[in-house]
Write a protein that holds these residues in place. Structure first.
Motif, PDB file in Angstrom:
ATOM      1  N   LYS A  22       5.483 -32.476 -57.743  1.00  0.00           N
ATOM      2  CA  LYS A  22       5.496 -33.725 -58.509  1.00  0.00           C
ATOM      3  C   LYS A  22       5.618 -33.494 -60.006  1.00  0.00           C
ATOM      4  CE  LYS A  22       2.539 -35.715 -54.912  1.00  0.00           C
ATOM      5  NZ  LYS A  22       1.185 -36.214 -54.578  1.00  0.00           N
ATOM      6  N   GLY A  23       6.430 -32.511 -60.364  1.00  0.00           N
ATOM      7  CA  GLY A  23       6.629 -32.237 -61.781  1.00  0.00           C
ATOM      8  C   GLY A  23       5.921 -30.960 -62.196  1.00  0.00           C
ATOM      9  N   ILE A  24       6.400 -29.841 -61.658  1.00  0.00           N
ATOM     10  CA  ILE A  24       5.786 -28.530 -61.922  1.00  0.00           C
ATOM     11  C   ILE A  24       6.411 -27.918 -63.177  1.00  0.00           C
ATOM     12  CG2 ILE A  24       5.524 -26.173 -61.070  1.00  0.00           C
ATOM     13  CD1 ILE A  24       3.821 -28.007 -59.466  1.00  0.00           C
ATOM     14  N   ASN A  25       5.546 -27.527 -64.108  1.00  0.00           N
ATOM     15  CA  ASN A  25       5.962 -26.771 -65.292  1.00  0.00           C
ATOM     16  C   ASN A  25       5.216 -25.442 -65.277  1.00  0.00           C
ATOM     17  OD1 ASN A  25       7.670 -28.753 -66.983  1.00  0.00           O
ATOM     18  ND2 ASN A  25       5.858 -29.966 -66.458  1.00  0.00           N
ATOM     19  N   LEU A 213      -2.746 -25.019 -57.554  1.00  0.00           N
ATOM     20  CA  LEU A 213      -1.981 -26.220 -57.221  1.00  0.00           C
ATOM     21  C   LEU A 213      -2.836 -27.157 -56.380  1.00  0.00           C
ATOM     22  CD1 LEU A 213       0.460 -24.382 -58.021  1.00  0.00           C
ATOM     23  CD2 LEU A 213       1.755 -25.547 -56.236  1.00  0.00           C
ATOM     24  N   LYS A 214      -2.669 -28.444 -56.601  1.00  0.00           N
ATOM     25  CA  LYS A 214      -3.302 -29.466 -55.772  1.00  0.00           C
ATOM     26  C   LYS A 214      -2.399 -30.690 -55.732  1.00  0.00           C
ATOM     27  CE  LYS A 214      -7.567 -32.087 -55.033  1.00  0.00           C
ATOM     28  NZ  LYS A 214      -8.946 -32.370 -55.547  1.00  0.00           N
ATOM     29  N   ASP A 215      -2.081 -31.124 -54.529  1.00  0.00           N
ATOM     30  CA  ASP A 215      -1.251 -32.330 -54.345  1.00  0.00           C
ATOM     31  C   ASP A 215       0.031 -32.275 -55.168  1.00  0.00           C
ATOM     32  OD1 ASP A 215      -3.182 -33.361 -52.616  1.00  0.00           O
ATOM     33  OD2 ASP A 215      -4.253 -34.364 -54.243  1.00  0.00           O
ATOM     34  N   GLY A 216       0.663 -31.115 -55.197  1.00  0.00           N
ATOM     35  CA  GLY A 216       1.969 -30.994 -55.836  1.00  0.00           C
ATOM     36  C   GLY A 216       1.961 -30.858 -57.335  1.00  0.00           C
ATOM     37  N   LEU A 217       0.786 -30.638 -57.917  1.00  0.00           N
ATOM     38  CA  LEU A 217       0.675 -30.474 -59.362  1.00  0.00           C
ATOM     39  C   LEU A 217      -0.153 -29.237 -59.687  1.00  0.00           C
ATOM     40  CD1 LEU A 217      -0.111 -34.164 -60.398  1.00  0.00           C
ATOM     41  CD2 LEU A 217       1.959 -32.898 -61.033  1.00  0.00           C
ATOM     42  N   ILE A 218       0.142 -28.622 -60.816  1.00  0.00           N
ATOM     43  CA  ILE A 218      -0.700 -27.532 -61.306  1.00  0.00           C
ATOM     44  C   ILE A 218      -1.905 -28.159 -62.001  1.00  0.00           C
ATOM     45  CG2 ILE A 218      -0.867 -25.631 -62.960  1.00  0.00           C
ATOM     46  CD1 ILE A 218       2.085 -25.024 -62.383  1.00  0.00           C
ATOM     47  N   ILE A 219      -3.100 -27.884 -61.468  1.00  0.00           N
ATOM     48  CA  ILE A 219      -4.314 -28.461 -62.049  1.00  0.00           C
ATOM     49  C   ILE A 219      -5.041 -27.472 -62.945  1.00  0.00           C
ATOM     50  CG2 ILE A 219      -4.637 -30.171 -60.225  1.00  0.00           C
ATOM     51  CD1 ILE A 219      -6.834 -28.245 -59.087  1.00  0.00           C
ATOM     52  N   GLU A 220      -4.690 -26.192 -62.808  1.00  0.00           N
ATOM     53  CA  GLU A 220      -5.332 -25.176 -63.634  1.00  0.00           C
ATOM     54  C   GLU A 220      -4.418 -23.954 -63.711  1.00  0.00           C
ATOM     55  OE1 GLU A 220      -9.874 -23.482 -64.130  1.00  0.00           O
ATOM     56  OE2 GLU A 220      -9.105 -23.845 -62.118  1.00  0.00           O
ATOM     57  N   ASP A 221      -4.346 -23.361 -64.884  1.00  0.00           N
ATOM     58  CA  ASP A 221      -3.525 -22.163 -65.108  1.00  0.00           C
ATOM     59  C   ASP A 221      -4.304 -21.295 -66.093  1.00  0.00           C
ATOM     60  OD1 ASP A 221      -1.669 -20.240 -65.777  1.00  0.00           O
ATOM     61  OD2 ASP A 221       0.012 -21.628 -65.954  1.00  0.00           O
ATOM     62  N   THR A 222      -4.983 -20.269 -65.570  1.00  0.00           N
ATOM     63  CA  THR A 222      -5.990 -19.566 -66.349  1.00  0.00           C
ATOM     64  C   THR A 222      -5.811 -18.059 -66.302  1.00  0.00           C
ATOM     65  OG1 THR A 222      -7.533 -21.283 -65.597  1.00  0.00           O
ATOM     66  CG2 THR A 222      -8.475 -19.390 -66.728  1.00  0.00           C
ATOM     67  N   PRO A 223      -5.754 -17.396 -67.469  1.00  0.00           N
ATOM     68  CA  PRO A 223      -5.835 -15.924 -67.469  1.00  0.00           C
ATOM     69  C   PRO A 223      -7.227 -15.507 -66.999  1.00  0.00           C
ATOM     70  CG  PRO A 223      -5.111 -16.786 -69.605  1.00  0.00           C
ATOM     71  CD  PRO A 223      -5.624 -17.943 -68.821  1.00  0.00           C
ATOM     72  N   VAL A 224      -7.302 -14.403 -66.242  1.00  0.00           N
ATOM     73  CA  VAL A 224      -8.601 -13.936 -65.751  1.00  0.00           C
ATOM     74  C   VAL A 224      -8.752 -12.449 -66.064  1.00  0.00           C
ATOM     75  CG1 VAL A 224      -8.849 -15.648 -63.915  1.00  0.00           C
ATOM     76  CG2 VAL A 224      -7.646 -13.502 -63.432  1.00  0.00           C
ATOM     77  N   GLN A 225     -10.001 -12.018 -66.105  1.00  0.00           N
ATOM     78  CA  GLN A 225     -10.299 -10.600 -66.239  1.00  0.00           C
ATOM     79  C   GLN A 225     -10.006  -9.930 -64.905  1.00  0.00           C
ATOM     80  OE1 GLN A 225     -11.334  -8.876 -69.086  1.00  0.00           O
ATOM     81  NE2 GLN A 225     -10.981  -7.075 -67.805  1.00  0.00           N
ATOM     82  N   GLN A 226      -9.014  -9.087 -64.891  1.00  0.00           N
ATOM     83  CA  GLN A 226      -8.569  -8.495 -63.623  1.00  0.00           C
ATOM     84  C   GLN A 226      -9.632  -7.570 -63.030  1.00  0.00           C
ATOM     85  OE1 GLN A 226      -5.437  -5.512 -63.716  1.00  0.00           O
ATOM     86  NE2 GLN A 226      -4.477  -6.441 -61.924  1.00  0.00           N
TER      87      GLN A 226
END
Length: 233
Positions: A22-25, A213-226
């Motif tokens: 639903k509009g993924i960036n 992703l949730k319901d066709g949208l990115i709800i969170e995009d987070t760098p993490v400590q690997q």
């Protein structure tokens, strides 16, 4: 390396239409190790299929290594897949009647590489994943972890720009999963761009960035400590 802009995808279900993306960036830089998470129906498989040129968005743009991926016929899509992408699957997708060596060499056959050269390269990649001694074995003679290592060697053999791993640990026990993720981390450390689709939180934290992703949208995009995989074995 990857630039996705305002991506939409719907599927016809009888007389209805199911709006999946639903509009993924979304963008991925060269050398990143990114996990994509989401529950069933979130759109992650559809997104992966579009990234893998196995499906095409209705609207929006997908640029891979400077090339706009759009309106490809099957021959063009196959050529681009072979040039840009390596695939790792949950179910390994090895050919049962071919040896580990022949499985790894197969993408090189489709690239038109001479037999001697492709066998040499396939063996080099089996050595890289620690399976040179198993090169003559059939898939049914290998453990799950060994099968996934063969699949990783096959994905790497054509020197792709991006590895797409779809639940690469989903069919493995925990110890073997972490060993496979250690190998994926090593490959990323060498500079390879890798996307991992997973529903396992511990596996996601072995990457460097988590996209939810949730319901066709990115709800969170987070760098993490690997988390390094072998620290957990």
């Amino acid at each position: 390396m990857i630039q996705i802009t305002n991506l939409h995808k719907s599927y016809k279900t009888g007389s209805n239409s199911l709006h999946v993306l639903k509009g993924i960036n979304f963008s991925v830089k060269e050398g990143e190790l990114v996990s994509i998470m989401g529950s069933s129906g979130s759109g992650k498989s559809t997104l992966l299929n579009i990234l893998g040129m196995l499906d095409e968005a209705d609207t929006g743009s997908y640029v891979l290594d400077g090339v706009t991926i759009k309106n490809l016929n099957e021959k063009q899509a196959a050529r681009y897949r072979n040039k840009f992408l390596g695939f790792i699957f949950q179910s390994f997708n090895l050919i049962s009647y071919k040896s580990a060596l022949d499985n790894v060499a197969l993408p090189l056959y489709y690239q038109g590489m001479a037999r001697g050269e492709r066998m040499d390269r396939a063996m080099a990649y089996l050595e890289k994943v620690g399976l040179a001694d198993w090169s003559g074995h059939l898939p049914n003679q290998l453990s799950g972890g060994q099968k996934q290592r063969v699949a990783i060697a096959r994905a790497l053999a054509s020197d792709p720009k991006v590895l797409l791993a779809d639940e690469p640990t989903g069919a493995l026990d925990t110890k073997t999963s972490y060993e496979v993720m250690d190998l994926i981390q090593q490959i990323n450390d060498e500079g390879r761009t890798i996307l991992v689709v997973t529903h396992e939180n511990d596996i996601a934290h072995m990457t460097k960035r988590i996209v939810n992703l949730k319901d066709g949208l990115i709800i969170e995009d987070t760098p993490v400590q690997q988390v390094r995989a072998l620290e957990n074995v």
